[in-house]
Scaffold this motif. Structure first.
Motif, PDB file in Angstrom:
ATOM      1  N   PRO A  74       0.828  -1.210   0.000  1.00  0.00           N
ATOM      2  CA  PRO A  74       0.000   0.000   0.000  1.00  0.00           C
ATOM      3  C   PRO A  74       0.859   1.255   0.000  1.00  0.00           C
ATOM      4  O   PRO A  74       1.933   1.288   0.598  1.00  0.00           O
ATOM      5  N   LYS A  75       0.365   2.282  -0.671  1.00  0.00           N
ATOM      6  CA  LYS A  75       1.018   3.595  -0.665  1.00  0.00           C
ATOM      7  C   LYS A  75      -0.053   4.641  -0.378  1.00  0.00           C
ATOM      8  O   LYS A  75      -1.131   4.611  -0.990  1.00  0.00           O
ATOM      9  N   GLU A  94       8.370   7.828  -1.806  1.00  0.00           N
ATOM     10  CA  GLU A  94       8.573   6.789  -0.797  1.00  0.00           C
ATOM     11  C   GLU A  94       8.701   7.460   0.569  1.00  0.00           C
ATOM     12  O   GLU A  94       9.507   8.360   0.755  1.00  0.00           O
ATOM     13  N   ARG A  95       7.887   7.007   1.517  1.00  0.00           N
ATOM     14  CA  ARG A  95       7.900   7.566   2.863  1.00  0.00           C
ATOM     15  C   ARG A  95       8.519   6.580   3.852  1.00  0.00           C
ATOM     16  O   ARG A  95       8.699   5.407   3.535  1.00  0.00           O
ATOM     17  N   PRO A  96       8.868   7.045   5.069  1.00  0.00           N
ATOM     18  CA  PRO A  96       9.445   6.141   6.065  1.00  0.00           C
ATOM     19  C   PRO A  96       8.529   4.952   6.334  1.00  0.00           C
ATOM     20  O   PRO A  96       7.311   5.099   6.469  1.00  0.00           O
ATOM     21  N   ARG A 143       8.110  19.001  -5.056  1.00  0.00           N
ATOM     22  CA  ARG A 143       6.646  18.954  -5.041  1.00  0.00           C
ATOM     23  C   ARG A 143       6.121  17.792  -4.203  1.00  0.00           C
ATOM     24  O   ARG A 143       4.919  17.706  -3.941  1.00  0.00           O
ATOM     25  N   MET A 144       6.997  16.908  -3.764  1.00  0.00           N
ATOM     26  CA  MET A 144       6.587  15.753  -2.960  1.00  0.00           C
ATOM     27  C   MET A 144       6.792  15.988  -1.464  1.00  0.00           C
ATOM     28  O   MET A 144       6.540  15.099  -0.658  1.00  0.00           O
ATOM     29  N   ARG A 150      11.032  15.589   2.671  1.00  0.00           N
ATOM     30  CA  ARG A 150      11.219  15.321   1.254  1.00  0.00           C
ATOM     31  C   ARG A 150      11.653  13.866   1.104  1.00  0.00           C
ATOM     32  O   ARG A 150      12.569  13.417   1.787  1.00  0.00           O
ATOM     33  N   PRO A 151      11.000  13.096   0.222  1.00  0.00           N
ATOM     34  CA  PRO A 151      11.351  11.670   0.116  1.00  0.00           C
ATOM     35  C   PRO A 151      12.772  11.465  -0.382  1.00  0.00           C
ATOM     36  O   PRO A 151      13.293  12.254  -1.164  1.00  0.00           O
TER      37      PRO A 151
END
Length: 220
Positions: A74-75, A94-96, A143-144, A150-151
């Motif tokens: 899942p994202k 991509e996040r932690p 922009r993320m 920031r990823p």
């Protein structure tokens, strides 16, 4: 909780199961798809697809390695977390997380991906299939940024197929119907972690971890 299927043998023995092994037999059972179902596939984003991506906060990403071993991850992020770079390219931050990197490891071996985008309360979904690559730096990373984070990585997907999927499975499942929700039917996340992952920790410790402490680390 007890396993409700552990000894009942609901699946029956292999000798009692009749397997489908070829597409001809499959089509005899399922029938032929309508022409409009096949023709709705596109290779580029329409304005309505862009609108969907701009409001979707969640998707599932399916991958497999070179041997066909599969994973679905899942994202999720605030609505619009998937950036549209052009009519045939999107990017996901991509996040932690747990650092397993199952999807990323698969993509390094096999770039084909499938994505399913959802809108809370909507039964229809947006499906995107394509080829992915992992990017560690690009101008669009600005922009993320969310809450100052920031990823470090992003998944860039070159679109090969995009189409909208009907709502029947959501209607059957009652997924968005609050009257069907029963989150207490299974053990809590801390209880599952205690039983299966970190038995050395106390339940109280795990309840603390999966509470305010957990929420505070979404982007940290």
């Amino acid at each position: 909780m007890d396993d409700p299927t552990g000894s009942a043998g609901y699946g029956g023995s292999e000798s009692e199961q009749l397997e489908v092994t070829d597409e001809e037999n499959l089509r005899e059972l399922l029938g032929t798809p309508l022409r409009r179902t096949l023709d709705k596939e596109r290779g580029r984003l329409h304005g309505l697809d862009r609108q969907w991506l701009a409001h979707s906060p969640f998707c599932l990403v399916a991958t497999s390695d070179e041997l066909g071993n599969c994973d679905v991850s899942p994202k999720g992020d605030p609505p619009g977390f998937t950036l549209v770079l052009d009519d045939s390219t999107i990017a996901l931050p991509e996040r932690p997380g747990n650092r397993r990197a199952d999807n990323f490891r698969n993509i390094l071996r096999n770039p084909h991906v499938g994505l399913l985008y959802m809108l809370p309360g909507r039964g229809d979904t947006l499906r995107i299939n394509g080829r992915a690559r992992i990017v560690r730096r690009a101008p669009f990373f600005e922009r993320m940024e969310v809450k100052g984070h920031r990823p470090g990585l992003a998944l860039v997907v070159e679109i090969e197929q995009v189409f909208h999927h009907c709502a029947k499975v959501f209607m059957r499942s009652g997924l968005w119907n609050p009257e069907s929700w029963n989150p207490e039917a299974v053990d809590s996340r801390p209880a599952i972690a205690k039983a299966l992952e970190t038995p050395e920790k106390s339940l109280a410790e795990l309840e603390g971890y999966y509470g305010a402490e957990y929420a505070a680390k979404l982007y940290g």
